[in-house]
Design an enzyme around this catalytic site. Structure first.
Site, short mmCIF file in Angstrom:
data_model
loop_
_atom_site.label_atom_id
_atom_site.label_comp_id
_atom_site.label_asym_id
_atom_site.label_seq_id
_atom_site.Cartn_x
_atom_site.Cartn_y
_atom_site.Cartn_z
N HIS A 1 44.99 31.30 49.36
CA HIS A 1 45.11 32.55 48.61
C HIS A 1 44.76 33.85 49.46
O HIS A 1 44.87 35.06 49.11
CB HIS A 1 43.94 32.76 47.54
C1 UD1 Z 1 38.71 37.94 46.70
C2 UD1 Z 1 37.82 38.28 47.90
C3 UD1 Z 1 37.95 36.77 49.06
C4 UD1 Z 1 37.54 35.69 48.17
C5 UD1 Z 1 38.16 35.66 47.17
C6 UD1 Z 1 37.76 34.25 46.16
C7 UD1 Z 1 37.85 40.56 48.57
C8 UD1 Z 1 38.38 41.40 49.58
N1 UD1 Z 1 38.38 39.35 48.54
O1 UD1 Z 1 40.09 37.69 46.86
O2 UD1 Z 1 37.17 37.08 50.10
O3 UD1 Z 1 37.71 34.66 48.95
O4 UD1 Z 1 38.16 36.54 46.10
O5 UD1 Z 1 38.69 33.97 44.92
O6 UD1 Z 1 36.90 41.03 48.01
N2 UD1 Z 1 42.49 38.38 39.35
C9 UD1 Z 1 42.83 37.61 38.30
N3 UD1 Z 1 41.84 37.29 37.42
C10 UD1 Z 1 40.42 37.43 38.05
C11 UD1 Z 1 40.46 38.08 39.39
C12 UD1 Z 1 41.59 38.55 40.07
O7 UD1 Z 1 43.85 37.59 37.78
O8 UD1 Z 1 39.53 37.15 37.61
C13 UD1 Z 1 43.87 38.91 40.15
C14 UD1 Z 1 43.79 40.39 40.71
O9 UD1 Z 1 44.42 40.96 39.58
C15 UD1 Z 1 44.60 40.63 41.80
C16 UD1 Z 1 44.17 39.15 42.40
O10 UD1 Z 1 43.93 38.15 41.53
O11 UD1 Z 1 45.73 40.87 41.72
C17 UD1 Z 1 43.48 39.21 43.78
O12 UD1 Z 1 41.99 39.66 43.37
P1 UD1 Z 1 40.91 40.38 44.23
O13 UD1 Z 1 39.70 40.53 43.55
O14 UD1 Z 1 41.90 41.70 44.69
O15 UD1 Z 1 40.92 39.51 45.53
P2 UD1 Z 1 41.00 37.96 45.78
O16 UD1 Z 1 42.34 37.68 46.39
O17 UD1 Z 1 40.67 37.23 44.58
#
Ligand code: UD1
Length: 372
Positions: free
Chosen positions: A209
């Site tokens: 991811h």
């Molecule tokens: C985040 C953390 C990372 C961790 C990871 C575990 C940061 C910078 N990164 O990355 O260290 O390893 O979580 O999962 O904080 N989304 C959903 N549903 C959710 C949450 C997120 O669909 O419940 C989508 C969001 O819309 C976004 C993408 O997933 O487009 C990424 O989510 P984001 O919180 O930005 O960071 P992660 O890549 O999950």
């Protein structure tokens, strides 16, 4: 004394669960510390958040800031302004943050600016790679932390080298491993186990991811090809993170050995890992869990902030060139993977050490020396 415990994203939930359990156990024994659980809402889906609360028996958050998705700056700004509003209305005596996600950094800065001391659990780890948002979060959080709880001597050394005084650093071990050891006997067979005809030591688990690996279709697709070739047709269980799902939508033809599944709840995910022949990942936390379970782990990154998983544990850094994967998997198939050992103090009692130390630091316990 009221401690705010901050949790925002999936790995945070695994790290706070044992701390809350240890705090509650002390309260039941007449301990002085109280907590307020603040969920920032960075992860909000049932699969990324709710399932973890349920399985790890974390109490419902006292406050949910409901920040949701956004760019790094949007999420940071939103968490800071909402957490500041909470602290102005209902202050706490200590802000305890864990790990390295955006919520960790945003809440630490907000609290410190209001003169509320900050404790950081999993402080001091460094990859040296400033292109990872997590590395920026680690550097900024540790720059304004009062008390540092570290997972290894190396993390403590990093902090000392950056000028942090010895009496603010506490090497306590790893709360993620507290969770793993507490739940080993509860791990659950995923519901697709029969349908996919999985057998122990006869499949791989893949998690990817990191933006560098999954945001660009071309590099992601090269990784998929390398994984299929290197795993020799064995089933590859790939729980898809929401970030990865966005890129996956553009990739239509998946070889049959790759089995895409939803993000797995904690107990099912670790069941899969425990019985896999190997794990291929770009996660940090997963490398710690494979080390403790003795499962071979191949990390698709050039740098790592958890070097002990390589020097002591079962992890190997493969790098970011997909051509490097097959030779490593060949060694695994040939039975030549290292056995590994478990790092010091990764013993299931880290959260108890943290809570005992917090009682001393917050002046609620005078019967011990400064370091417990
Ligand atoms: C985040 C953390 C990372 C961790 C990871 C575990 C940061 C910078 N990164 O990355 O260290 O390893 O979580 O999962 O904080 N989304 C959903 N549903 C959710 C949450 C997120 O669909 O419940 C989508 C969001 O819309 C976004 C993408 O997933 O487009 C990424 O989510 P984001 O919180 O930005 O960071 P992660 O890549 O999950």
């Amino acid at each position: 004394m009221l401690i705010d415990i901050i949790a925002g994203a999936r790995p945070n939930f695994v790290k706070i669960a044992p701390i809350i359990k240890a705090l509650k156990a002390r309260t039941a024994d007449g301990g002085p510390l109280r907590y307020r659980l603040v969920h920032t809402g960075q992860h909000y889906d049932a699969k990324m958040s709710g399932d973890f609360f349920e399985q790890l028996e974390i109490p419902l958050p006292d406050v949910n800031l409901e920040v949701g998705s956004g760019t790094q700056a949007e999420q940071t700004g939103s968490i800071m302004s909402k957490y500041e509003a909470l602290l102005l209305q209902q202050p706490c005596n200590l802000c305890l943050v864990v790990g390295d996600v955006t919520s960790t950094m945003a809440c630490a800065i907000t609290a410190q600016k209001l003169h509320i001391p900050v404790a950081h659990v999993e402080a001091g780890i460094r990859s040296g790679d400033w292109t990872m948002p997590e590395e920026i979060n680690r550097l900024l959080t540790d720059a304004i932390t009062n008390w540092f709880f570290t997972t290894t001597d190396e993390a403590s050394r990093n902090l000392r080298q950056s000028g942090i005084a010895e009496d603010r650093i506490f090497m306590v071990g790893n709360t993620m491993i507290d969770s793993l050891l507490a739940n080993q006997h509860r791990l659950r067979v995923p519901d697709f186990w029969e349908k996919l005809q999985l057998k122990q030591n006869n499949y791989f688990v893949v998690t990817l991811h990191r933006p560098a690996n999954v945001d660009k279709l071309a590099s992601f697709s090269e990784w998929v090809d390398a994984i299929v070739e290197g795993t020799r047709g064995m089933p590859v269980i790939f729980p898809v993170h929401p970030r990865t799902a966005k890129t996956l939508q553009a990739l239509h033809d998946f070889p049959p050995s790759i089995k895409l599944v939803d993000p797995q709840p904690y107990l099912e995910f670790n069941y899969l890992v425990k019985h896999a022949l190997g794990v291929i990942t770009d996660s940090g936390g997963v490398t710690e869990e494979t080390t403790v379970m003795g499962v071979p782990c191949l990390t698709l990154r050039d740098t790592i902030e958890r070097p002990e998983t390589v020097t002591v544990g079962t992890n190997e850094l493969i790098g970011t060139d997909p051509a490097k994967l097959k030779p490593a998997l060949d060694r695994l198939f040939a039975g030549q993977w290292k056995k590994g050992a478990i790092p010091e103090k990764w013993d299931g009692h880290t959260a108890e050490r943290i809570v005992a130390q917090l009682e001393v630091l917050l002046g609620e316990r005078t019967d011990t020396s400064k370091k417990v």
